[in-house]
Design a protein around this motif. Structure first.
Motif, short mmCIF file in Angstrom:
data_model
loop_
_atom_site.label_atom_id
_atom_site.label_comp_id
_atom_site.label_asym_id
_atom_site.label_seq_id
_atom_site.Cartn_x
_atom_site.Cartn_y
_atom_site.Cartn_z
N CYS A 153 0.95 -1.71 -0.18
CA CYS A 153 -0.10 -0.15 0.03
C CYS A 153 1.10 1.57 0.01
CB CYS A 153 -1.10 -0.14 1.54
SG CYS A 153 -2.27 1.62 1.27
N ASP A 154 0.26 2.24 -0.82
CA ASP A 154 1.17 3.35 -1.09
C ASP A 154 1.15 4.13 0.41
OD1 ASP A 154 2.16 3.34 -3.63
OD2 ASP A 154 0.29 4.49 -4.33
N LYS A 155 -0.21 3.74 1.34
CA LYS A 155 -0.22 4.97 2.23
C LYS A 155 0.11 3.81 3.41
CE LYS A 155 -3.92 7.59 4.96
NZ LYS A 155 -5.23 7.62 4.99
N HIS A 156 0.02 2.84 3.56
CA HIS A 156 0.32 1.99 4.37
C HIS A 156 1.95 1.11 3.87
CE1 HIS A 156 -4.04 3.11 5.77
NE2 HIS A 156 -3.24 3.68 6.81
N LYS A 157 3.07 1.29 4.53
CA LYS A 157 3.94 0.25 3.33
C LYS A 157 3.50 -0.75 3.81
CE LYS A 157 5.00 5.02 0.84
NZ LYS A 157 5.33 5.07 -0.22
N LYS A 158 3.73 -1.50 5.32
CA LYS A 158 3.99 -1.83 5.15
C LYS A 158 3.20 -3.82 5.00
CE LYS A 158 3.01 -1.78 10.04
NZ LYS A 158 3.54 -2.18 11.30
N TYR A 159 2.27 -2.97 4.32
CA TYR A 159 0.91 -3.64 4.42
C TYR A 159 1.00 -4.65 2.92
CZ TYR A 159 -0.41 -3.07 9.08
OH TYR A 159 -1.13 -2.72 10.60
N GLU A 160 0.30 -5.41 2.96
CA GLU A 160 0.10 -5.37 0.93
C GLU A 160 -1.20 -5.05 0.50
OE1 GLU A 160 1.25 -9.54 -0.67
OE2 GLU A 160 2.00 -10.30 1.51
N LEU A 161 -1.04 -5.27 -0.58
CA LEU A 161 -2.34 -5.17 -1.57
C LEU A 161 -3.30 -6.41 -1.18
CD1 LEU A 161 -1.91 -2.56 -4.04
CD2 LEU A 161 -2.66 -1.88 -2.18
N GLU A 162 -4.47 -6.19 -0.44
CA GLU A 162 -4.63 -7.70 -0.16
C GLU A 162 -6.67 -7.41 -0.77
OE1 GLU A 162 -3.95 -8.63 3.59
OE2 GLU A 162 -2.43 -9.83 3.14
N PHE A 163 -6.42 -6.02 -0.78
CA PHE A 163 -8.58 -5.74 -0.86
C PHE A 163 -8.95 -5.09 -2.18
CE2 PHE A 163 -7.91 -6.69 3.61
CZ PHE A 163 -8.97 -7.97 3.78
N TYR A 164 -9.94 -5.36 -2.34
CA TYR A 164 -10.51 -4.13 -3.96
C TYR A 164 -11.84 -3.22 -3.13
CZ TYR A 164 -11.27 -2.20 -8.03
OH TYR A 164 -11.95 -1.03 -9.60
N CYS A 165 -11.67 -2.88 -3.53
CA CYS A 165 -12.68 -1.42 -2.57
C CYS A 165 -13.46 -1.26 -3.69
CB CYS A 165 -12.41 0.16 -1.75
SG CYS A 165 -13.74 0.71 -1.14
N GLU A 166 -14.24 -1.69 -4.02
CA GLU A 166 -15.81 -2.12 -5.41
C GLU A 166 -16.71 -0.51 -5.48
OE1 GLU A 166 -18.18 -5.44 -4.43
OE2 GLU A 166 -16.89 -6.14 -6.09
N SER A 167 -16.70 0.48 -4.20
CA SER A 167 -17.57 1.49 -4.46
C SER A 167 -15.98 2.47 -5.34
CB SER A 167 -17.58 1.98 -3.53
OG SER A 167 -18.68 1.10 -2.88
N CYS A 168 -14.97 3.04 -4.20
CA CYS A 168 -14.14 3.32 -4.88
C CYS A 168 -12.88 2.71 -6.25
CB CYS A 168 -13.32 3.83 -3.69
SG CYS A 168 -13.61 4.21 -2.20
N LYS A 169 -12.85 1.67 -6.76
CA LYS A 169 -12.81 1.00 -7.16
C LYS A 169 -10.82 1.65 -7.63
CE LYS A 169 -16.09 1.40 -11.10
NZ LYS A 169 -17.49 1.72 -10.13
N ALA A 170 -10.59 1.37 -6.25
CA ALA A 170 -9.42 1.61 -5.60
C ALA A 170 -8.71 0.09 -4.78
CB ALA A 170 -9.33 2.54 -5.10
N LEU A 171 -7.20 -0.46 -5.10
CA LEU A 171 -6.30 -1.37 -4.59
C LEU A 171 -6.51 -0.78 -3.29
CD1 LEU A 171 -4.97 -2.73 -7.13
CD2 LEU A 171 -6.32 -4.17 -6.47
N VAL A 172 -6.58 -1.46 -2.32
CA VAL A 172 -6.44 -0.99 -0.71
C VAL A 172 -6.01 -2.38 0.33
CG1 VAL A 172 -8.51 0.54 -0.54
CG2 VAL A 172 -8.71 -1.81 0.50
N CYS A 173 -5.26 -2.01 1.35
CA CYS A 173 -4.71 -2.65 2.21
C CYS A 173 -5.37 -3.18 3.58
CB CYS A 173 -3.20 -2.57 2.80
SG CYS A 173 -3.57 -0.93 3.71
N THR A 174 -5.01 -4.18 4.40
CA THR A 174 -6.12 -4.33 5.57
C THR A 174 -6.06 -3.05 6.41
OG1 THR A 174 -4.94 -6.14 5.65
CG2 THR A 174 -6.38 -5.73 7.43
N ALA A 175 -5.09 -1.85 6.18
CA ALA A 175 -5.32 -0.79 7.70
C ALA A 175 -6.35 0.16 6.51
CB ALA A 175 -4.27 -0.48 7.45
N CYS A 176 -5.81 0.19 5.05
CA CYS A 176 -7.44 0.95 4.99
C CYS A 176 -8.18 0.23 4.92
CB CYS A 176 -7.21 0.87 3.08
SG CYS A 176 -5.57 1.73 2.75
N THR A 177 -9.27 -0.63 4.98
CA THR A 177 -10.45 -1.24 5.25
C THR A 177 -10.79 -0.69 6.76
OG1 THR A 177 -9.50 -3.66 6.09
CG2 THR A 177 -9.98 -3.00 3.57
N VAL A 178 -9.82 -0.26 7.56
CA VAL A 178 -10.17 -0.03 9.26
C VAL A 178 -10.47 2.10 9.45
CG1 VAL A 178 -9.19 -0.10 11.65
CG2 VAL A 178 -9.61 -2.15 9.77
#
Length: 723
Positions: A153-178
Motif C-alpha cells: 500500500c502506498d499509504k501503509h507501506k508495510k501492508y500488502e494490497l489484499e482488498f479491492y474497494c468496489e465503491s472506490c474502484k481502488a486497491l487497498v490494504c488491511t489498514a485501509c479497510t479499517v
C-alpha cells in the motif's frame, strides 16, 4: 512467451530501445518508458501513441498520471534480473562472494542472495516473511508464472494490497479497510482474488472473440494482395489492346492514343492507390487487434491478481472498442480492359468516342443522401457510386460533378471529395435559407433524383411548443435532456410533467406526470430511465421508467431542495442541493451519498454538467454570476465569468453542458448561449444570439450536432445547429 527473444521484446521500450525505466501504459495498451513518453509529448499535440498512432488524452498529471505497467516493472524486469543472476560467475549481491554457488531471489528486497546470505535473511525479524524464490524455480519453465513481487500500500507501506474497494474502484490494504475504506454504505472492500477471478474470466471470454476476427481480417488482406498483383497484368493487357487498335490510325489517332493511355494509367494509379490505402487501413486494424490480443493474453496467463485489476478495465475497453469497430473488408475492385467502341472504317465520324477505359459504374444505381442543411454552416450530401451489382465502386474524380443554386438562382460553391470506397462528400455553405437545387452527375448523366431540392433552414431550425397544458404545449419548461432514442425530453414546472418530443418534427410523442411541488431538471440514465428533481413541498430525486412509471424516490438526509441534475454512465448522480446547503451531492446509483462538493463556495447553484473524460463537473452559480469547476473528489479546479453582458460575462447563468471536445456551453437570463474552452476561456457566442422569452433554462446536445435550449419564460424549446 517462454523464449528469451520474446522476453527481450517485452522488456524493451520501442522508443529508446533499452530496458524499460518506470514503464507507463497508454489506453491502447502499448507500454513505453515514462521519460520517453514525456519527451514524445513535448514534440506533438495532441499526443499520439508512437506504435499505433492512436490519439491519447493525457490525465491532468500528464504522463505521470498514466498507469504504471506493474507486470513489466515488478514482474518481467525482476524476473530477467533474477534469472541473469543464476548464470555462472554472478556474485551474491549481499556478500559479493559465492560466485559459483546456488542463488535465490528476494522479491521484497529485489536482491540476489547466495545460500549463506539467504539462510541469514530468513532468520532476521524484518525479512523472515519475505518472498524468496530459489534458483530451481527461476530456471524452471513455469518459473515466471510463480514469480511475482508483492505489492504494498502506498499509504501503509508495510501492508500488502489484499482488498479491492468496489465503491472506490481502488486497491487497498488491511489498514485501509479499517481507516479510509471501512465496510459500509460508502465502501465495499472485497478480497482481491474474488474480484480478479471475475475479471480474468471476462477477459478470457474476450480472447475467444479475437481469433475469428483476426482470421477474417487476414483473409481480407490476402484477397487484397491477390487483386493488387493483378493490377499490373490488367494494365499491361489493356495497354497492348489499345496500342494494337490505335496502330491502324497512326496519323489521325496519335493524340487520342495518348489520351487513352493516360486514362489507363490514371485508372491503374487510382485503383492501386485506393486498394493500397484500404489494405494499409486493414493492416493497421490487424496490428492493433493483434497487439491487444497479446497484451490481454499476457495479463490473463501471467499477470497477478493485482495486475489484472490494474489493467483489466483498460484492456476490456480497448478490446471491446476494437471488436465493435465496423470494418469494410471487401476490395470491391473489378479488372478493367480496353474496349473498341468504334470500327476502324467509321473512325472519322466517331473520332471523339474512340476507345476508353471501361469501368463498371451504373449511374442508375448511384445514390445520393442529402443531410439536413442550416444557413451559415458547412452542410454535406453524400454520393455513393455503384457498380452493376449495386456495390460501392470507385471512379475517377472527373467523372463526378455537383452544382448547387440558391432560391435566387445564384451558384453556391461546392467541394467534392472521396471520403471512402465509392463514397463522395459534396460540401457547401448556404448563405440564405429556403429551397436550393443540387445537381449531381456521374459520367455526364444525372443520378436518380437529380436535381435534388435541399431545404436550408435558418437558426433556430425548430421551435417546439407554446404556452398551454395540452399535448405539445409547454408551461415553464426548465430541464431538457436527450433520451436513448435521440428525442427531446422536457420537464415542465407549470404542468408538473415530463413531455417527450420528436427531434426532427417537434411532434409530442408522449408525456407523464411527475411528483413534487416544483419540478426542475431531468436526465436519462444508461438504461433509458428518466431521473427528475423537484424542490419545495415533497422535494426529492425520482426515477421513472420509459413509460413514466415511478420506480424510486431518493431523499438522503443531506438533501434539501434538489435543482440541477446530471447522471454519469456508471449510474452515479450529481445533484445541485440548495438553498440551505448550497452545494452539489455526488450520489451512488442507489441514492446514497458519496460526498458533498462545493459547500461554502457556492452561493446560488442552478444546473450542473460533468465532463466524464476528465472527471470534472461544472456548476452554474446565479448568485456569483460564475461557473465553478470541481473534480469528482471534491477539489476546486477553477472558475470563470463575472457579472456583465460582455463576451465571457454572465447575468444569472443557468443551463450548462459539455460538448465532445470538452468545450463548456452556458446559457443565462439575457438569452445568450456562450461557448468556453475546457479551461474556461471564452470562445464565442456560437449558436444563439437571443432566445424567445429572453431567459435560458436547461441545455442539451443531441448526437447529430444540435443544441436544445429550454426557453422557460417563452414556454418553448428551441433547437439550434451547434456544429
Amino acid at each position: 512467451m517462454a523464449s528469451d527473444d520474446f522476453d527481450e521484446q517485452f522488456l524493451t521500450c520501442s522508443i529508446c530501445m533499452l530496458h524499460f525505466r518506470d514503464p507507463k501504459v497508454l489506453p491502447c495498451l502499448h507500454t513505453f518508458c515514462r521519460e520517453c513518453l514525456q519527451e514524445w509529448a513535448t514534440k506533438q499535440q495532441p499526443l499520439e501513441c508512437p506504435t499505433c498512432r492512436t490519439q491519447v488524452s493525457l490525465p491532468n498529471q500528464g504522463v505521470d498520471g498514466l498507469r504504471t505497467n506493474f507486470y513489466i516493472n515488478n514482474h518481467l524486469l525482476d524476473f530477467a534480473a533474477a534469472k541473469k543472476g543464476t548464470e555462472p560467475g554472478v556474485p551474491c549481491q549481499v556478500c559479493e562472494g559465492n560466485v559459483e554457488g546456488s542463488k535465490s531471489w528476494c522479491a521484497d528486497c529485489a536482491t540476489l542472495l547466495c545460500e549463506s546470505c539467504c539462510a541469514v535473511h530468513r532468520k532476521l525479524p524484518f525479512s523472515k516473511d519475505h518472498e524468496v524464490t530459489p534458483e530451481e524455480t527461476l530456471k524452471a519453465e513455469e518459473g515466471r508464472r510463480k514469480f511475482h513481487r508483492k505489492r504494498h500500500c502506498d499509504k501503509h507501506k508495510k501492508y500488502e494490497l489484499e482488498f479491492y474497494c468496489e465503491s472506490c474502484k481502488a486497491l487497498v490494504c488491511t489498514a485501509c479497510t479499517v481507516v479510509d475504506h471501512r465496510p459500509g454504505k460508502d465502501h465495499n472492500p472485497v478480497e482481491i482474488a474474488t474480484v480478479a477471478q471475475k475479471k480474468k474470466q471476462f477477459l478470457q471470454a474476450l480472447l475467444q472473440d479475437i481469433d475469428p476476427r483476426l482470421k477474417e481480417i487476414q483473409a481480407s488482406i490476402k484477397e487484397f494482395d491477390r487483386k493488387i498483383s493483378n493490377l499490373a497484368p490488367s494494365k499491361e493487357a489493356a495497354t497492348d489492346q489499345a496500342k494494337a487498335y490505335f496502330h491502324q490510325l497512326i496519323v489521325l489517332l496519335q493524340k487520342r492514343e495518348r489520351e487513352i493511355l493516360s486514362q489507363i494509367d490514371e485508372r491503374c494509379q487510382a485503383d492501386g492507390k485506393v486498394l493500397q490505402t484500404k489494405k494499409e487501413a486493414i493492416e493497421f486494424e490487424l496490428a492493433g487487434l493483434t497487439s491487444a490480443q497479446t497484451f490481454c493474453q499476457q495479463a490473463v496467463e501471467h499477470g497477478s491478481d493485482v495486475h489484472i485489476l490494474e489493467v483489466g478495465n483498460q484492456v476490456q475497453t480497448r478490446v471491446e472498442n476494437l471488436l465493435a469497430k465496423q470494418l469494410d473488408l471487401e476490395s470491391d475492385w473489378s479488372e478493367f480492359q480496353f474496349v473498341e467502341n468504334t470500327a476502324v472504317s467509321d473512325f472519322k465520324k466517331d473520332l471523339q468516342d474512340l476507345g476508353g477505359v471501361k469501368t463498371k459504374i451504373d449511374v442508375l444505381k448511384c445514390e445520393v443522401v442529402v443531410k439536413p442543411a442550416v444557413q451559415g454552416f458547412e452542410c454535406v450530401a453524400e454520393l455513393t457510386t455503384m457498380n452493376q451489382e449495386g456495390r460501392p465502386c470507385v471512379t475517377k474524380s472527373k467523372a463526378v460533378t455537383a452544382n448547387m443554386k440558391d432560391p435566387s438562382g445564384t451558384d453556391v460553391p461546392t467541394q467534392l471529395q472521396m471520403k471512402s470506397w465509392g463514397v463522395w462528400e459534396i460540401s457547401y455553405i448556404p448563405n440564405i435559407s429556403g429551397n436550393h437545387r443540387l445537381e449531381v452527375k456521374v459520367n455526364s448523366q444525372h443520378v436518380p433524383g437529380s436535381p435534388f431540392v435541399v431545404q436550408v433552414k435558418g437558426n433556430p431550425v425548430l421551435t417546439i411548443g407554446q404556452k398551454g397544458s395540452g399535448v405539445g404545449e409547454l408551461n415553464l419548461p426548465l430541464g431538457v435532456a436527450v433520451d436513448k432514442d435521440g428525442n427531446i425530453a422536457v420537464v415542465e414546472r407549470g404542468n408538473k410533467r415530463v413531455q417527450i418530443f420528436d427531434k426532427d418534427t417537434g411532434q409530442s410523442l408522449h408525456s407523464f406526470p411527475v411528483d413534487g411541488e416544483k419540478p426542475y431538471d431531468l436526465d436519462v440514465d444508461s438504461n433509458g430511465m428518466f431521473l427528475v428533481t423537484s424542490w419545495g413541498e415533497n422535494f426529492g430525486l425520482r426515477r421513472y421508467s420509459k413509460e413514466g412509471k415511478l420506480l424510486d424516490t431518493f431523499k438522503p438526509e443531506c438533501m434539501g431542495d434538489p435543482h440541477g441534475l446530471t447522471v454519469l454512465k456508471d449510474g452515479r448522480m450529481v445533484v445541485v442541493n440548495r438553498p440551505q446547503q448550497r452545494s452539489c451531492l455526488l450520489l451512488q446509483p442507489d441514492g446514497s451519498l458519496i460526498r458533498e462538493i462545493g459547500k461554502g463556495q457556492l452561493q446560488h447553484p442552478a444546473f450542473v454538467s460533468v465532463d466524464e473524460s476528465r472527471d470534472v463537473m461544472f456548476v452554474t452559480d446565479k448568485g456569483a454570476h460564475k461557473v465553478f469547476a470541481f473534480d469528482l473528489d471534491g477539489n476546486t479546479k477553477f472558475d470563470f465569468g463575472k457579472e456583465g453582458q460582455n463576451d465571457g460575462e454572465f447575468q444569472n447563468p443557468r443551463g450548462v453542458t459539455v460538448d465532445r471536445a470538452g468545450n463548456i456551453i452556458v446559457g443565462d437570463c439575457t438569452g445568450r448561449v456562450q461557448v468556453f474552452g475546457p479551461d474556461g476561456t471564452f470562445i464565442c457566442i456560437r449558436t444563439v444570439a437571443t432566445v424567445k422569452g429572453n431567459d435560458v433554462g436547461g441545455l442539451a446536445l443531441t448526437p447529430d450536432g444540435y443544441i436544445a435550449v429550454a426557453c422557460w419564460k417563452g414556454h418553448c424549446i428551441e433547437l439550434y445547429r451547434y456544429m
